[in-house]
Design a protein around this motif. Structure first.
Motif, short mmCIF file in Angstrom:
data_model
loop_
_atom_site.label_atom_id
_atom_site.label_comp_id
_atom_site.label_asym_id
_atom_site.label_seq_id
_atom_site.Cartn_x
_atom_site.Cartn_y
_atom_site.Cartn_z
N GLN A 166 0.77 -1.38 0.01
CA GLN A 166 -0.11 -0.17 0.22
C GLN A 166 0.69 1.11 0.15
OE1 GLN A 166 -2.90 -0.51 3.18
NE2 GLN A 166 -4.13 -1.89 1.98
N ARG A 167 2.10 1.38 0.80
CA ARG A 167 2.88 2.30 0.63
C ARG A 167 3.34 2.51 -0.70
NH1 ARG A 167 4.58 0.13 5.53
NH2 ARG A 167 6.52 -0.54 4.71
N SER A 168 3.84 1.50 -1.26
CA SER A 168 4.32 1.71 -2.71
C SER A 168 3.10 2.24 -3.75
CB SER A 168 4.71 0.42 -3.04
OG SER A 168 5.10 0.38 -4.65
N SER A 169 2.10 1.68 -3.82
CA SER A 169 0.97 2.16 -4.61
C SER A 169 0.52 3.51 -4.34
CB SER A 169 -0.23 1.18 -4.59
OG SER A 169 -0.75 1.12 -3.11
N GLU A 170 0.59 4.06 -3.13
CA GLU A 170 0.31 5.24 -2.62
C GLU A 170 0.95 6.42 -3.48
OE1 GLU A 170 -1.51 4.86 1.64
OE2 GLU A 170 0.35 5.42 1.57
N ARG A 171 2.49 6.08 -3.78
CA ARG A 171 3.42 7.17 -4.49
C ARG A 171 2.71 7.13 -5.92
NH1 ARG A 171 7.41 4.21 -1.19
NH2 ARG A 171 7.60 2.72 -2.87
N TRP A 172 2.26 6.21 -6.60
CA TRP A 172 2.00 6.56 -7.97
C TRP A 172 0.44 6.81 -7.96
CZ3 TRP A 172 -1.50 2.81 -9.97
CH2 TRP A 172 -1.58 1.64 -9.53
N LEU A 173 -0.25 6.34 -7.08
CA LEU A 173 -1.86 6.49 -7.14
C LEU A 173 -2.04 8.05 -6.65
CD1 LEU A 173 -3.43 3.76 -4.92
CD2 LEU A 173 -3.83 4.22 -7.30
N GLY A 174 -1.21 8.77 -6.05
CA GLY A 174 -1.07 10.23 -5.58
C GLY A 174 -2.25 10.41 -4.64
N MET A 175 -2.32 9.48 -3.83
CA MET A 175 -3.58 9.62 -2.69
C MET A 175 -3.19 8.31 -1.84
SD MET A 175 -7.08 8.84 -4.20
CE MET A 175 -6.97 10.32 -5.29
N PRO A 176 -3.72 8.70 -0.54
CA PRO A 176 -3.43 7.53 0.52
C PRO A 176 -4.69 6.69 0.32
CG PRO A 176 -4.41 9.65 1.63
CD PRO A 176 -3.84 9.99 0.22
N TRP A 177 -4.62 5.41 0.59
CA TRP A 177 -5.58 4.32 0.92
C TRP A 177 -6.72 4.83 1.57
CZ3 TRP A 177 -6.03 -1.02 -0.96
CH2 TRP A 177 -5.06 -1.23 -2.03
N SER A 178 -6.60 5.65 2.56
CA SER A 178 -7.49 6.12 3.61
C SER A 178 -8.87 7.08 2.58
CB SER A 178 -7.31 7.26 4.51
OG SER A 178 -6.37 8.08 4.20
N ALA A 179 -8.29 7.61 1.33
CA ALA A 179 -9.13 8.42 0.59
C ALA A 179 -9.97 7.61 -0.25
CB ALA A 179 -8.37 9.26 -0.39
N LEU A 180 -9.83 6.13 0.00
CA LEU A 180 -10.56 5.37 -1.04
C LEU A 180 -11.85 4.54 0.01
CD1 LEU A 180 -7.64 3.41 -2.80
CD2 LEU A 180 -8.94 5.53 -3.67
N ASN A 181 -12.26 5.20 1.11
CA ASN A 181 -13.11 4.81 1.87
C ASN A 181 -14.48 5.54 1.35
OD1 ASN A 181 -15.03 5.00 4.29
ND2 ASN A 181 -13.43 3.39 5.24
#
Length: 295
Positions: free
Chosen positions: A194-209
Motif C-alpha cells: 500500500q505504501r508503494s502504490s500510494e506513491r503512484w496513485l497520488g493519494m493515501p488508501w484512506s481516501a478510498l473509503n
C-alpha cells in the motif's frame, strides 16, 4: 503456500507481486450479441484523461438527444455493453444515456501503467473526463468498483442530482486485506504494497473509503442496491455506505449475486423510477420506461 514463502524469504518482491495482482483487471468475456448491438447503435467519440504522462483516450458511447443525462459507470473488468438492459428503459423514461469504457478496459486506451494495470483512481479520472465531455450530467449509475470511482469523482467536485450504486465496495483497504488473508500474506507485506502504490496513485488508501465521503462532503440523493448473496462484494458494504451517506436508501435483493443484479427487471424499474423522481420527470414518462422492460 508460495505467497507465504515469498513473504518470508523476500518481502519486497512479495509486495511487488501483490501490487501487480491487485491492480490487474480481470479479462472476462467481451460483449454478447445484445451488447454489441447496443454499442453499434451508439454515437461514439472520445474523452481525454490527462496527467501521469501522455493523454489517454476513453471511449464514450451516447444514446438519445434530449432529457437529463445519466452516466453509466461499469465495474472492475467490465465494459459499457454490460448496461444493455438499462439503456432502453432510461431512454423511454425521457433521459439521455452516456457510458464509457474505463482505461485498460474495453475499447479505451491502456492506463498509465500499461494495458494489464489500472486502478480505481484511473477509473474515477475516466468517469470525470466523460462527465466533462458529455455533460452536464444529471445522475450516475455505477456497478461494483465503478461506485468507488464515483465516490472519488464526487470527492473531486462532480456535482450530481442523484446516484445509484449497485453492489458497491465500501473500503479498498479492507478489500485488499481480505485478499491478502486468502493468499496467506501478512500485514507487513500488505502495508509495504500500500505504501508503494500510494506513491503512484497520488493519494493515501484512506481516501478510498466510500462511507467516509458522506461525512466530509455533500453527497447526492443515493439509492444503493445490494444483494444478500453477493459473494464478491458482501451486502454489508452497501449497508455501510447507506449508514454514512445522509438520505441514502438501501434496496436489498435476494439471490441475484454480484452481476445478475444488473439484469433484474425489479432493479431496473427501481433505478429508472428513482432517477425519474430526482429529475422531476412526469410520472407517465417514468412508467413508460418501466413498461419498456416488458415490450
Amino acid at each position: 503456500m508460495l505467497w507465504q514463502l515469498a513473504g518470508h524469504l523476500y518481502p519486497p518482491g512479495a509486495a511487488r507481486a501483490l501490487e501487480r495482482e491487485w491492480f490487474r483487471p480481470p479479462r472476462g468475456t467481451g460483449p454478447d450479441h445484445a451488447g454489441r448491438e447496443l454499442l453499434a447503435q451508439a454515437r461514439m467519440d472520445w474523452a481525454l484523461v490527462t496527467g501521469q504522462g501522455a493523454s489517454r483516450r476513453v471511449r464514450v458511447y451516447r444514446w438519445g438527444s434530449s432529457g437529463p443525462a445519466v452516466l453509466l459507470a461499469h465495474g472492475w473488468g467490465g465494459h459499457a455493453a454490460q448496461w444493455q438492459p438499462l439503456v432502453a428503459p432510461l431512454l423511454a423514461a425521457g433521459m439521455r444515456v452516456v457510458a464509457f469504457d474505463a482505461l485498460s478496459h474495453g475499447a479505451s486506451d491502456a492506463g498509465a501503467r500499461g494495458a494489464d494495470q489500472t486502478s480505481v483512481v484511473e477509473m474515477s479520472r475516466a468517469l470525470l473526463a466523460t462527465a466533462w465531455h458529455a455533460g452536464p450530467i444529471h445522475a450516475v449509475v455505477s456497478h461494483s468498483l465503478g461506485s468507488a470511482a464515483l465516490a472519488l469523482a464526487i470527492r473531486e467536485g462532480l456535482h450530481l442530482q442523484a446516484a445509484v450504486m449497485i453492489a458497491p465496495p465500501a473500503d479498498m483497504h479492507r478489500a485488499a486485506a481480505a485478499l491478502a488473508w486468502r493468499l496467506g500474506i501478512g500485514p507487513a507485506i500488505l502495508a509495504r504494497m500500500q505504501r508503494s502504490s500510494e506513491r503512484w496513485l497520488g493519494m493515501p488508501w484512506s481516501a478510498l473509503n466510500v462511507p467516509a465521503l458522506g461525512r466530509i462532503r455533500p453527497v447526492p440523493p443515493t439509492l444503493v442496491v445490494h444483494d444478500r448473496q453477493d459473494h464478491e462484494v458482501c451486502w454489508e458494504n452497501g449497508a455501510a455506505i447507506v449508514g454514512a451517506w445522509p438520505g441514502a436508501k438501501l434496496m436489498t435483493t435476494e439471490g441475484l449475486g454480484h452481476r445478475r443484479v444488473l439484469r433484474d427487471a425489479g432493479v431496473i424499474a427501481s433505478t429508472v423510477d428513482f432517477l425519474g423522481s430526482m429529475a422531476a420527470l412526469p410520472r407517465h414518462a417514468r412508467t413508460s420506461g418501466v413498461a419498456a422492460l416488458h415490450a
